[in-house]
Design an enzyme around this catalytic site. Structure first.
Site, mmCIF file in Angstrom:
data_model
loop_
_atom_site.group_PDB
_atom_site.id
_atom_site.type_symbol
_atom_site.label_atom_id
_atom_site.label_comp_id
_atom_site.label_asym_id
_atom_site.label_seq_id
_atom_site.Cartn_x
_atom_site.Cartn_y
_atom_site.Cartn_z
ATOM 1 N N GLU A 132 0.816 -1.206 0.000
ATOM 2 C CA GLU A 132 0.000 0.000 0.000
ATOM 3 C C GLU A 132 0.851 1.259 0.000
ATOM 4 O O GLU A 132 0.353 2.363 0.197
ATOM 5 C CB GLU A 132 -0.936 -0.005 1.211
ATOM 6 C CG GLU A 132 -1.924 -1.154 1.185
ATOM 7 C CD GLU A 132 -2.730 -1.259 2.466
ATOM 8 O OE1 GLU A 132 -2.805 -0.254 3.193
ATOM 9 O OE2 GLU A 132 -3.282 -2.333 2.722
ATOM 10 N N LYS A 136 -15.442 0.042 4.115
ATOM 11 C CA LYS A 136 -14.811 -0.549 2.938
ATOM 12 C C LYS A 136 -15.908 -1.032 1.999
ATOM 13 O O LYS A 136 -16.561 -2.038 2.270
ATOM 14 C CB LYS A 136 -13.916 -1.721 3.339
ATOM 15 C CG LYS A 136 -12.769 -1.348 4.267
ATOM 16 C CD LYS A 136 -11.969 -2.582 4.646
ATOM 17 C CE LYS A 136 -10.837 -2.254 5.588
ATOM 18 N NZ LYS A 136 -10.084 -3.466 5.986
#
Length: 223
Positions: free
Chosen positions: A69, A141
């Site tokens: 990430e 999410k």
């Protein structure tokens, strides 16, 4: 668009995992970090742009490894050492966030006066999380909860209980920028989308900021 499941899965999620014993006994010991906590993050709550967050990120440039990430993954052994790295001279404008990857961390909510962000439980059973007061912020999410409609419903439920809402990406997903538009549309003021070098969502927010002009800034954590 993002896939239905990312690389980070939790205890409240269906998951098929083959060769479990080999992974647990052979691969994991060689790869797992020595740190007890999964992630250490910075929240530039006193900033009016992404500049402060980017400068803290670049302050860590001597760290060697980079995760999927975009976050730094230096070879450190203690949680305290990781916290000491997060310095860039913004003591009143930047606070530290930690992903402890714990299923029972809610006891801090009442006593410590901090924002405790719920992940897997809020995705699968937000009503239970609210009734048990397990946390005080929803990690939203979209590709884990299932649909945009369900995401909006979860956001409304969280806000009706006085929670904050943090829109989040997910490990292993694509560079799709939709969550940048979502966090602005929901006016939650918090987004978790990796380090600045994974810039797709940040660039989209900057484009939105430019379009909205003086009406663009919202800081839900300001006192």
């Amino acid at each position: 668009a993002a896939v239905p499941s990312g690389a980070s899965t939790g205890i409240y999620e269906a998951l098929e995992l083959r060769a479990v014993e080999h992974i647990n006994k052979t691969i994991a010991p060689a790869l797992v970090s020595k740190l007890a906590m999964q992630e250490f993050m910075i929240l530039p709550v006193g900033a009016s742009s992404f500049r402060i967050g980017a400068e803290v990120y670049h302050n860590l440039k001597d760290a060697t490894n980079v995760g999927d990430e975009g976050g730094f993954a230096p070879n450190i052994l203690e949680n305290k050492e990781a916290l000491e790295l997060l310095k860039a001279g913004y003591t009143d404008q930047v606070v530290i966030g930690m992903d402890v990857a714990a299923s029972e961390f809610y006891r801090f909510t009442a006593s410590a006066g901090i924002q405790v962000v719920g992940d897997d439980l809020t995705v699968t059973n937000p009503k239970r999380a609210a009734s048990e007061k397990s946390c005080n912020c929803l990690l939203l999410k979209v590709n884990q909860i299932g649909s945009v409609t369900e995401s909006l419903q979860a956001c409304k439920l969280a806000q009706s209980n006085g929670w904050g809402v943090m829109v989040s990406h997910r490990s292993g997903e694509t560079e799709d920028t939709f969550i940048a538009d979502l966090v602005v549309g929901l006016c939650t003021g918090q987004i978790k989308t990796g380090a600045p070098c994974r810039s797709e969502r940040y660039n989209q927010i900057l484009r939105i900021e430019e379009e909205l002009g003086s009406k663009s800034f919202r800081n839900p954590l300001a006192k």
